[in-house]
Design a protein around this motif. Structure first.
Motif, PDB file in Angstrom:
ATOM      1  N   GLN A 299       1.231   6.540  -7.022  1.00  0.00           N
ATOM      2  CA  GLN A 299      -0.026   6.472  -7.762  1.00  0.00           C
ATOM      3  C   GLN A 299      -0.253   7.696  -8.653  1.00  0.00           C
ATOM      4  O   GLN A 299      -0.795   7.573  -9.745  1.00  0.00           O
ATOM      5  CB  GLN A 299      -1.207   6.281  -6.818  1.00  0.00           C
ATOM      6  CG  GLN A 299      -1.336   7.307  -5.721  1.00  0.00           C
ATOM      7  CD  GLN A 299      -2.439   6.960  -4.741  1.00  0.00           C
ATOM      8  OE1 GLN A 299      -3.218   6.046  -4.960  1.00  0.00           O
ATOM      9  NE2 GLN A 299      -2.520   7.689  -3.642  1.00  0.00           N
TER      10      GLN A 299
ATOM     11  N   GLN B 219      -4.679   1.273 -11.525  1.00  0.00           N
ATOM     12  CA  GLN B 219      -4.929   0.070 -10.716  1.00  0.00           C
ATOM     13  C   GLN B 219      -4.340  -1.163 -11.390  1.00  0.00           C
ATOM     14  O   GLN B 219      -3.697  -1.993 -10.748  1.00  0.00           O
ATOM     15  CB  GLN B 219      -6.425  -0.147 -10.530  1.00  0.00           C
ATOM     16  CG  GLN B 219      -7.016   0.738  -9.451  1.00  0.00           C
ATOM     17  CD  GLN B 219      -8.515   0.500  -9.299  1.00  0.00           C
ATOM     18  OE1 GLN B 219      -8.996  -0.612  -9.473  1.00  0.00           O
ATOM     19  NE2 GLN B 219      -9.243   1.544  -8.992  1.00  0.00           N
TER      20      GLN B 219
ATOM     21  N   GLY C 225      -7.848  -5.609  -4.678  1.00  0.00           N
ATOM     22  CA  GLY C 225      -7.530  -6.472  -5.819  1.00  0.00           C
ATOM     23  C   GLY C 225      -6.480  -7.508  -5.449  1.00  0.00           C
ATOM     24  O   GLY C 225      -6.589  -8.683  -5.801  1.00  0.00           O
TER      25      GLY C 225
ATOM     26  N   SER D 156      -5.272   3.355  -3.427  1.00  0.00           N
ATOM     27  CA  SER D 156      -4.602   2.281  -2.677  1.00  0.00           C
ATOM     28  C   SER D 156      -5.606   1.250  -2.133  1.00  0.00           C
ATOM     29  O   SER D 156      -5.302   0.060  -2.109  1.00  0.00           O
ATOM     30  CB  SER D 156      -3.736   2.857  -1.564  1.00  0.00           C
ATOM     31  OG  SER D 156      -4.525   3.503  -0.606  1.00  0.00           O
ATOM     32  N   ASP D 157      -6.805   1.719  -1.723  1.00  0.00           N
ATOM     33  CA  ASP D 157      -7.798   0.747  -1.223  1.00  0.00           C
ATOM     34  C   ASP D 157      -8.201  -0.235  -2.324  1.00  0.00           C
ATOM     35  O   ASP D 157      -8.264  -1.433  -2.104  1.00  0.00           O
ATOM     36  CB  ASP D 157      -9.049   1.477  -0.709  1.00  0.00           C
ATOM     37  CG  ASP D 157      -8.795   2.096   0.664  1.00  0.00           C
ATOM     38  OD1 ASP D 157      -7.830   1.653   1.341  1.00  0.00           O
ATOM     39  OD2 ASP D 157      -9.524   3.027   1.032  1.00  0.00           O
ATOM     40  N   ALA D 158      -8.453   0.326  -3.506  1.00  0.00           N
ATOM     41  CA  ALA D 158      -8.874  -0.532  -4.622  1.00  0.00           C
ATOM     42  C   ALA D 158      -7.773  -1.525  -4.989  1.00  0.00           C
ATOM     43  O   ALA D 158      -8.041  -2.707  -5.233  1.00  0.00           O
ATOM     44  CB  ALA D 158      -9.237   0.330  -5.830  1.00  0.00           C
ATOM     45  N   VAL D 159      -6.518  -1.042  -5.012  1.00  0.00           N
ATOM     46  CA  VAL D 159      -5.412  -1.936  -5.369  1.00  0.00           C
ATOM     47  C   VAL D 159      -5.256  -3.037  -4.320  1.00  0.00           C
ATOM     48  O   VAL D 159      -5.116  -4.222  -4.655  1.00  0.00           O
ATOM     49  CB  VAL D 159      -4.088  -1.143  -5.509  1.00  0.00           C
ATOM     50  CG1 VAL D 159      -2.910  -2.089  -5.682  1.00  0.00           C
ATOM     51  CG2 VAL D 159      -4.174  -0.181  -6.684  1.00  0.00           C
ATOM     52  N   MET D 160      -5.309  -2.646  -3.035  1.00  0.00           N
ATOM     53  CA  MET D 160      -5.127  -3.650  -1.986  1.00  0.00           C
ATOM     54  C   MET D 160      -6.270  -4.671  -1.998  1.00  0.00           C
ATOM     55  O   MET D 160      -6.055  -5.849  -1.737  1.00  0.00           O
ATOM     56  CB  MET D 160      -5.017  -2.979  -0.605  1.00  0.00           C
ATOM     57  CG  MET D 160      -3.773  -2.123  -0.427  1.00  0.00           C
ATOM     58  SD  MET D 160      -2.220  -2.870  -1.002  1.00  0.00           S
ATOM     59  CE  MET D 160      -1.832  -4.010   0.319  1.00  0.00           C
TER      60      MET D 160
ATOM     61  N   VAL E 217       1.990   2.035  -3.426  1.00  0.00           N
ATOM     62  CA  VAL E 217       0.880   2.607  -4.214  1.00  0.00           C
ATOM     63  C   VAL E 217       0.729   4.077  -3.877  1.00  0.00           C
ATOM     64  O   VAL E 217       0.656   4.932  -4.769  1.00  0.00           O
ATOM     65  CB  VAL E 217      -0.438   1.856  -3.930  1.00  0.00           C
ATOM     66  CG1 VAL E 217      -1.578   2.486  -4.724  1.00  0.00           C
ATOM     67  CG2 VAL E 217      -0.302   0.378  -4.263  1.00  0.00           C
ATOM     68  N   LYS E 218       0.719   4.385  -2.573  1.00  0.00           N
ATOM     69  CA  LYS E 218       0.517   5.777  -2.165  1.00  0.00           C
ATOM     70  C   LYS E 218       1.627   6.672  -2.698  1.00  0.00           C
ATOM     71  O   LYS E 218       1.390   7.807  -3.099  1.00  0.00           O
ATOM     72  CB  LYS E 218       0.455   5.878  -0.638  1.00  0.00           C
ATOM     73  CG  LYS E 218      -0.845   5.329  -0.079  1.00  0.00           C
ATOM     74  CD  LYS E 218      -1.012   5.714   1.383  1.00  0.00           C
ATOM     75  CE  LYS E 218      -2.300   5.180   1.946  1.00  0.00           C
ATOM     76  NZ  LYS E 218      -3.377   6.144   2.026  1.00  0.00           N
TER      77      LYS E 218
ATOM     78  N   PHE F  21      -0.562  -1.281 -11.014  1.00  0.00           N
ATOM     79  CA  PHE F  21      -0.097  -1.714  -9.694  1.00  0.00           C
ATOM     80  C   PHE F  21      -0.338  -3.209  -9.468  1.00  0.00           C
ATOM     81  O   PHE F  21       0.480  -3.885  -8.843  1.00  0.00           O
ATOM     82  CB  PHE F  21      -0.756  -0.886  -8.587  1.00  0.00           C
ATOM     83  CG  PHE F  21      -0.085   0.444  -8.382  1.00  0.00           C
ATOM     84  CD1 PHE F  21       1.184   0.527  -7.823  1.00  0.00           C
ATOM     85  CD2 PHE F  21      -0.700   1.619  -8.790  1.00  0.00           C
ATOM     86  CE1 PHE F  21       1.819   1.746  -7.652  1.00  0.00           C
ATOM     87  CE2 PHE F  21      -0.070   2.842  -8.623  1.00  0.00           C
ATOM     88  CZ  PHE F  21       1.191   2.905  -8.049  1.00  0.00           C
ATOM     89  N   MET F  22      -1.439  -3.719  -9.982  1.00  0.00           N
ATOM     90  CA  MET F  22      -1.689  -5.156  -9.850  1.00  0.00           C
ATOM     91  C   MET F  22      -0.647  -5.948 -10.630  1.00  0.00           C
ATOM     92  O   MET F  22      -0.129  -6.959 -10.147  1.00  0.00           O
ATOM     93  CB  MET F  22      -3.078  -5.525 -10.386  1.00  0.00           C
ATOM     94  CG  MET F  22      -4.238  -4.890  -9.654  1.00  0.00           C
ATOM     95  SD  MET F  22      -4.459  -5.566  -8.013  1.00  0.00           S
ATOM     96  CE  MET F  22      -5.020  -7.199  -8.416  1.00  0.00           C
TER      97      MET F  22
ATOM     98  N   ARG G 270       0.822  -1.205   0.000  1.00  0.00           N
ATOM     99  CA  ARG G 270       0.000   0.000   0.000  1.00  0.00           C
ATOM    100  C   ARG G 270       0.863   1.265   0.000  1.00  0.00           C
ATOM    101  O   ARG G 270       0.547   2.253  -0.659  1.00  0.00           O
ATOM    102  CB  ARG G 270      -0.912   0.005   1.231  1.00  0.00           C
ATOM    103  CG  ARG G 270      -1.846   1.203   1.294  1.00  0.00           C
ATOM    104  CD  ARG G 270      -2.584   1.246   2.623  1.00  0.00           C
ATOM    105  NE  ARG G 270      -3.522   0.130   2.773  1.00  0.00           N
ATOM    106  CZ  ARG G 270      -4.769   0.141   2.329  1.00  0.00           C
ATOM    107  NH1 ARG G 270      -5.235   1.197   1.720  1.00  0.00           N
ATOM    108  NH2 ARG G 270      -5.557  -0.896   2.516  1.00  0.00           N
TER     109      ARG G 270
END
Ligand SMILES: [Zn+2]
Lengths: 190, 149
Positions: free
Chosen positions: A34, A56, B66, B60-64, A30-31, A59-60, A27
């Motif tokens: 992003q 998204q 996923g 970040s919520d959506a990625v986590m 990502v932060k 990052f996945m 996380r």
């Protein structure tokens, strides 16, 4: 260590910890990155919804491929390279053309005009970007807006360093001339 | 260094702090180039500082979420189930020769049943192996990455 404690860690250290099972720390990565990935999405897809979906997905993809991060480049360079390739594939799939090399978007998002830049800077950047062949526009964009180095841009896009250098050189020259012009005007008005 | 040369070096400069020494020396001596440099540097700083994307955007919520889906998908079939399933298939193949199924098959299909039987067993094993590999690609990737590094 908590997710909060991760703020002090370097990207590369976090990658190691995530690979050892501290999935939650992803996380923090990502932060941190992003907005850059989203910005890249805006450059390619021109609207916020697609740019968010794109970010998204990137990052996945990065999470799934994390084991292949070799630490040879900065994490963010590696991440943006995944993004660049993904964007090229997505555009190729949706346009059925040869992809990003030919049709890097004309749009000027975020529109230097809208970015509370001084008028002459905004104007010069717009003109400099518009004057470049489509596929090199993103190089100058990365240099100006993301602060990436020639080497990093080459890593991400696969274009030779010298090519990137010469396009940035030209764009910077246009920027300098525009600033010079406006400085002269101010001088005359005084 | 002449002004032209100084300007060329200035425009060539990478996104990194610190100019090469000759350029620094020229800038110290030449007020004209110094002014150009200050304007250009300010403009470049300005470009880097503008908001690239909304500052409050947070995916970040959506990625986590996923990632959690990815992980729980894998957790649905824990490793010992994979091993157990594999052993069950192997055990079945070995045990089949001890049961009276062979006699029954021979009765129904004659002596040629072994070829279709081998094909069926081959398909079962292939399906099992591909399912395992497909769900563990990233594991294989990180394992290979560790071996290379
Ligand atoms: Zn000079």
């Amino acid at each position: 260590m908590s997710e909060k404690g991760a703020e002090a860690l370097a990207d590369e250290r976090i990658v190691t910890l995530v690979l050892r099972g501290r999935t939650d720390l992803f996380r923090e990565l990502v932060k941190r990155h992003q907005r850059r990935v989203h910005y890249m999405g805006m450059r390619f897809f021109r609207n916020d919804d697609d740019a968010r979906d794109f970010a998204q997905e990137v990052f996945m993809k990065a999470y799934t491929a994390l084991g292949s991060f070799r630490g040879e480049s900065r994490f963010v360079t590696w991440l943006l390279r995944i993004g660049f390739n993904h964007a090229a594939n997505r555009r190729r799939a949706s346009h059925d053309t040869a992809g990003v090399e030919e049709d890097y978007p004309e749009s000027r998002y975020p529109g230097p005009e809208a970015l509370s830049l001084r008028a002459e800077t905004a104007e010069a950047v717009s003109r400099a970007l518009a004057s470049l062949p489509g596929k090199y526009r993103i190089c100058v964009d990365f240099f100006f807006f993301m602060g990436l180095s020639y080497g990093e841009i080459s890593d991400i896009t696969g274009f030779p360093v010298n090519t990137i250098k010469s396009h940035v050189f030209r764009a910077k020259g246009m920027l300098r001339d525009a600033l010079r012009g406006s400085a002269a005007e101010e001088y005359h008005e005084m | 260094m002449k002004c032209d040369e100084a300007m060329r070096r200035l425009l060539e400069h990478d996104n990194a702090p610190g100019y090469p020494l000759p350029l620094r020396l020229h800038l110290r001596r030449c007020a004209h180039c110094r002014a150009e440099e200050a304007r250009l540097r300010a403009a470049l700083e300005e470009l880097k500082a503008v908001a690239l994307s909304p500052r409050d955007m947070d995916i970040s919520d959506a990625v986590m979420a996923g990632i959690e889906r990815l992980e729980s998908y894998r957790r649905d079939v824990p490793m010992y189930n994979w091993i157990g399933g594999g052993l069950a298939i192997l055990g079945g193949i070995v045990l089949i020769s001890f049961s009276d199924s062979f006699a029954w098959l021979r009765g129904s299909f004659g002596g040629d049943f072994e070829v279709p039987l081998s094909i069926v067993l081959g398909i079962v094993i292939t399906l099992y192996a591909s399912a395992f590999i497909a769900t563990h690609l990233d594991m294989a990737e990180s394992w290979m990455a560790k071996r290379r590094g």
